[in-house]
Design a protein around this motif. Structure first.
Motif, mmCIF file in Angstrom:
data_model
loop_
_atom_site.group_PDB
_atom_site.id
_atom_site.type_symbol
_atom_site.label_atom_id
_atom_site.label_comp_id
_atom_site.label_asym_id
_atom_site.label_seq_id
_atom_site.Cartn_x
_atom_site.Cartn_y
_atom_site.Cartn_z
ATOM 1 N N GLY A 1 40.424 22.974 -32.688
ATOM 2 C CA GLY A 1 41.223 22.475 -33.799
ATOM 3 C C GLY A 1 41.617 23.481 -34.858
ATOM 4 O O GLY A 1 42.750 23.468 -35.330
ATOM 5 N N PHE B 1 38.124 18.977 -34.355
ATOM 6 C CA PHE B 1 39.219 18.513 -33.500
ATOM 7 C C PHE B 1 39.467 19.462 -32.331
ATOM 8 O O PHE B 1 39.084 20.640 -32.372
ATOM 9 N N ALA C 1 39.866 21.570 -39.366
ATOM 10 C CA ALA C 1 39.938 20.810 -38.119
ATOM 11 C C ALA C 1 38.890 21.281 -37.119
ATOM 12 O O ALA C 1 39.095 21.234 -35.907
ATOM 13 N N TRP D 1 45.268 14.816 -29.446
ATOM 14 C CA TRP D 1 44.554 15.486 -30.543
ATOM 15 C C TRP D 1 43.310 14.666 -30.801
ATOM 16 O O TRP D 1 43.403 13.508 -31.241
#
Lengths: 467, 467
Positions: free
Chosen positions: A429, A441, A438, A403
Motif C-alpha cells: 500500500g 493496504f 496505507a 485494494w
C-alpha cells in the motif's frame, strides 16, 4: 559608517557553513539554504549572509549558480537520483521496487502486484493479424519517422471515441505519445517548474510519485474516497496551497477501483476553475468500465482538463503508444517539446497496429470478454482473500485491481519483502500513498490471483508477519 | 535604531517593480531579478530588496516560490514555449521549422533538408521479413512492457559491436531507449540542472539546441573544424566556463560530415578529464563510415564518455529505438528515470525487429550498398551544386550530408523560405549554429538531391535572392 554588517556575524555564518560541509550535512553539489532562509534561521540580516556566501565563494568552497543560488563546490551537481538505494538489491520497497520487480523478474515469478493482464488474456490473434497486415503495409510507414502529431488513422479513431463521450475535439486537440507515462511527463515539463505544487490522490498510481520526483515539484495528497477525491480536503488544499496541477484517474481509479461521482466531478471542476488549476485526467482504465461514468474532460470540454490515455492495458503494452487531448495551443507547445526531447512520438508501426485493432468490431468483443472474465476473477479473488482475513476496501465496478486491507498488525511492505523471496511480486500500500498511511493496504491484480500458490505463500507470509 | 533600511529606498524598489509589471516588461509568471542582482543594479542593500519583495508579495503582486525566487503573480508560470511563434505558419526558420516542415509535409514535397534516407534506400525486404517473423513470435513479447533495460537480444548484439570497437562493456553498461533523442534527453535530465553550462559544436545537429532549450541550460558553442572541435577554443571554454557536458558526433559529424582526428580526440578527452566534464558521443552516423575512425568512447572506455545511438538512419526511423552505453551506476539511475518518465524504453516489438535485422549478414551488405550509393550521390550532388556556385565546405568520408557555402551575399534562411513555397524543404545553416554565423551555409541531404527540380528551384531561389 552606520553599516550594521558585523565582521563577527559574517564569520559566524561562514563557520556554520564550513561546519556543515565538513560534517557532510552539505555534500558537494548540495544547494545552500537561500539567503533569506539562512538569515531568518540564524537571526542575522540578509546582507550578512550575502557577504558570508560571497566570501566562501571567493575561497572556492561554494559557488554561485546564476538564477539558482549557492552550491557546495565539487564535481558539479550530483546526478539526479530518484531511488534511494545504491544497488538494485539494496532497494527499499518504493515505487521503483514494484516497477523493477514486476518488469525484470522472469516468467516463473508470480506477479499479483503488477499492472497488466496476463498475455493469454490479451487479443493475441488480432494482434498477430495486425502485425501481418503491417508486413504488407506502405514502405513509407515502415521507414519514416512519421508526422509530429502521430498517425492520422489512430487520431481519427480517438477523435471518434472522444465524440462518443461528448467531447467535440478536432485534429489539433490531439497528439500521440510514446507511452501514457510520457504523455504525463510532457505535460509536467510543459506546465511545471521545480518547486511548483502538484496535487495527487492518496492513494494513487505509484509512478505518478516517481514522475513528480523527477520534476522536483512539491507533492500534496488528497484522500481518495469511493466517490473520488474528498471534496472538503480538495477545496482546502486548493485554497491554502494553490497547486498548479491535479493528476487523477476518474474511471476505475488506480489502485482503489473507485469511480468519480457526478457531484464530486462537478465540485472538483468548480474548485479547479476558481483556483486556476489544470487537471490531468488519466483515462487508461476507461474501457474496463461496464458503462461510462462521469469524466472531467467531458464536463469541462478540454479547457482546463487534459485527457491522457494509452492502450497498454487493453491491447498491448509492447506496442507502446499513448495520447494527449488538450487545448490546441497546448498541443502545439507539447508537440515542440516532444520533437525536442524524443524527435516525435510513438513508432508509426505501433500506431498502425493499434489503429488496426481499434478499428474493427473485434475490439468491443474483446473488451466485453475481458470485463466478463474480470467480474469472475474479482469475485473469486475477493472470496479467497477473505478466508485469509484480507478485505477489499471497495467492490469496484470494473478493472483488475482490488485494494485490500490486511489483518490488523500487518505491514504490507514486510509481507511484500517476504513474498518476493518466494517468487511472488506484490504491490504494498505505501508505494501508492504520499502520506505513507496505507501500510495495511495491498493492491491485488485479480488476473494474476488465480494460482493457488499465491494464496499459500500469502497465507504463510501473513502468518510469519503476525508471529 | 541603526537599521539602515530606508523607507524611501524600499518604496523606490517597489515602484520600479510595479512599473516593469505595468509595462509588461515583467509578465505574469516571469521571475523577478534575484535579490543580489537587483541590489547590485539598483545600488541598494540586499535587505532593502528583500523588504520590498516581501511587501509586494504581501500585496499579492508577486509571489515567492520556495528555493527558486520571486515571480510575478498571475495564472501560474507560463507554459514552457520552445518555439517563438504562436502558430505554425508564423514560425521563424528555427530548428523546429526544419523538423516540422520535414516531418509534416506530404510526399509530394521534396526534402533535401531532411535527416533521413528515402524509403526506397532502406532495407524494405529485410524489414518486412522481420515483421513477419514478429507475427509468429512469442506472446509475451507481443503483449508485455518488456524489461527495464530493454531487449536482451538487441543489447547482446550492441555489446558485440562495442567489443569490436575495443569497448569492454557488460550488460549493466547498456540500456535501450525510445529514440536516440530520448537517450540524450535522459542523460541531460540525469546530469544537468537549469542554468548549467553545456558545450556543443558550432555548427551541430539542430535538435541538440532545441533539446537544451527544454532543459533551460546555458549553451556554449565551439567552432567545428574538419578534424573535430577547434582544440584551442575547446580548452579555453572549458577553462573559463567549466561546462558540465559536451555533446558531439565523432564519426561523420552532423551537419559538416567531418571526422574527429586521433590527435583532436586525445586532446578533447584530456581537457574534459582535467575539467571533470562529461561527454556524450552520439554515434548515429557511425555505420556510414567507409572504415572506423577514432571514437572518444573507445579511448575513454565509457568512464566520462557516454555513447548513444539509434537505428533510424540505417534500418528504420519508424521502429523508434535508441541506446545508451555508460557507467553501470549511471545506467542504474537512467533506468529509474526512464521508468518514472516513460515507464520503460522502446517497444519490445520494435527492438525485436531491429535485433532481427542486425543479426543477419544482410545488415553488412545493406550498409555496403548504401555507402556505394552515397559516394555516387555525394559526387553528383557536389558537381551539380558547383554549377550553381554552391561549394561544399569539406568532402566527407561518408554519410548523406554536404555542408555547403552559398554564393556571396545570400542568406540561406531566405533561400529556404522561398524554396518551401515551391514545395522544397531545405536546412539553412543558422538552424545548426549557436553563434548564428552560418547564414551562408546550407546542409544538403544528397539522397534527396537526385531530382532535377531541386536544382531548378534552388537556382531560381538563388537568382531571386541575389536580385
Amino acid at each position: 559608517m552606520a553599516e550594521p554588517l558585523s565582521r563577527n556575524r559574517i564569520s559566524d555564518v561562514m563557520a556554520a557553513v564550513r561546519k556543515r560541509i565538513a560534517s557532510r550535512a552539505l555534500a558537494p553539489g548540495d544547494r545552500l539554504p537561500s539567503i533569506r532562509r539562512f538569515a531568518t534561521t540564524a537571526g542575522v540580516s540578509p546582507s550578512t549572509v550575502v557577504e558570508a556566501y560571497d566570501r566562501l565563494a571567493a575561497e572556492g568552497l561554494i559557488r554561485a549558480q546564476r538564477g539558482s543560488g549557492f552550491y557546495v563546490a565539487g564535481a558539479g551537481l550530483p546526478p539526479l537520483k530518484l531511488a534511494e538505494a545504491e544497488t538494485p538489491k539494496a532497494r527499499a520497497v518504493d515505487p521503483f521496487w514494484v516497477s523493477r520487480q514486476s518488469l525484470d523478474t522472469d516468467a516463473a515469478v508470480l506477479k499479483p502486484g503488477c499492472g497488466w493482464l496476463p498475455a493469454d488474456w490479451m487479443p493475441d490473434a488480432a494482434l498477430r493479424r495486425a502485425i501481418r497486415g503491417l508486413a504488407r503495409g506502405d514502405s513509407d510507414l515502415l521507414s519514416y519517422y512519421g508526422s509530429t502529431q502521430g498517425s492520422l488513422a489512430l487520431r481519427r479513431l480517438l477523435l471518434g471515441r472522444l465524440a462518443e463521450e461528448g467531447i467535440e475535439a478536432g485534429r489539433d486537440h490531439l497528439m500521440l505519445t510514446s507511452t501514457g507515462t510520457q504523455a504525463l511527463d510532457l505535460i509536467c515539463r510543459f506546465l511545471l517548474r521545480p518547486g511548483d505544487k502538484v496535487l495527487i490522490d492518496d492513494p494513487c498510481y505509484f509512478n505518478f510519485q516517481a514522475l513528480l520526483k523527477a520534476h522536483q515539484v512539491e507533492v500534496f495528497g488528497v484522500p481518495y474516497t469511493p466517490f473520488g477525491p474528498d471534496v472538503a480536503s480538495f477545496e482546502a488544499v486548493l485554497a491554502t496551497e494553490r497547486p498548479r496541477l491535479y493528476i487523477t484517474n476518474s474511471a476505475i481509479h488506480n489502485p482503489t477501483g473507485a469511480t468519480l461521482s457526478p457531484q464530486t466531478a462537478y465540485r472538483v471542476l468548480n474548485a479547479a476553475a476558481n483556483s486556476e488549476m489544470t487537471i490531468v485526467e488519466d483515462d487508461i482504465f476507461a474501457d474496463f468500465e461496464p458503462e461510462p461514468s462521469t469524466r472531467l474532460a467531458a464536463l469541462d470540454g478540454l479547457d482546463r482538463v487534459i485527457r491522457i490515455g494509452s492502450f497498454s492495458k487493453t491491447l498491448s503494452a509492447s506496442a507502446r503508444c499513448g495520447y494527449i487531448a488538450a487545448r490546441p495551443d497546448w498541443i502545439e507547445g507539447l508537440v515542440d517539446l516532444q520533437i525536442a526531447t524524443n524527435f516525435g512520438g510513438p513508432s508509426p508501426m505501433s500506431s498502425e497496429i493499434i489503429a488496426q485493432m481499434l478499428a474493427g468490431g473485434g475490439y468491443r468483443k474483446h473488451m466485453e470478454e475481458l470485463r466478463r472474465k474480470l467480474v469472475r476473477a474479482r469475485r473469486e479473488t475477493a472470496d479467497r482473500l477473505a478466508r485469509l482475513g484480507v478485505e477489499p476496501w471497495l467492490t469496484p465496478r470494473g478493472g483488475f485491481y482490488l485494494w485490500c486491507r490486511l489483518p490488523e498488525g500487518l505491514d504490507s511492505g514486510d509481507v511484500a519483502q517476504a513474498a518476493v523471496a518466494e517468487g511472488i511480486v506484490l504491490a504494498p500500500g505505501n508505494v501508492f500513498s504520499v502520506s505513507q498511511t496505507a501500510a495495511r493496504f495491498m493492491r491485488f491484480n485479480v488476473a494474476h490471483m488465480l494460482e493457488p500458490r499465491v494464496y499459500q505463500v500469502l497465507g504463510e507470509a501473513l502468518k510469519r508477519a503476525a508471529a
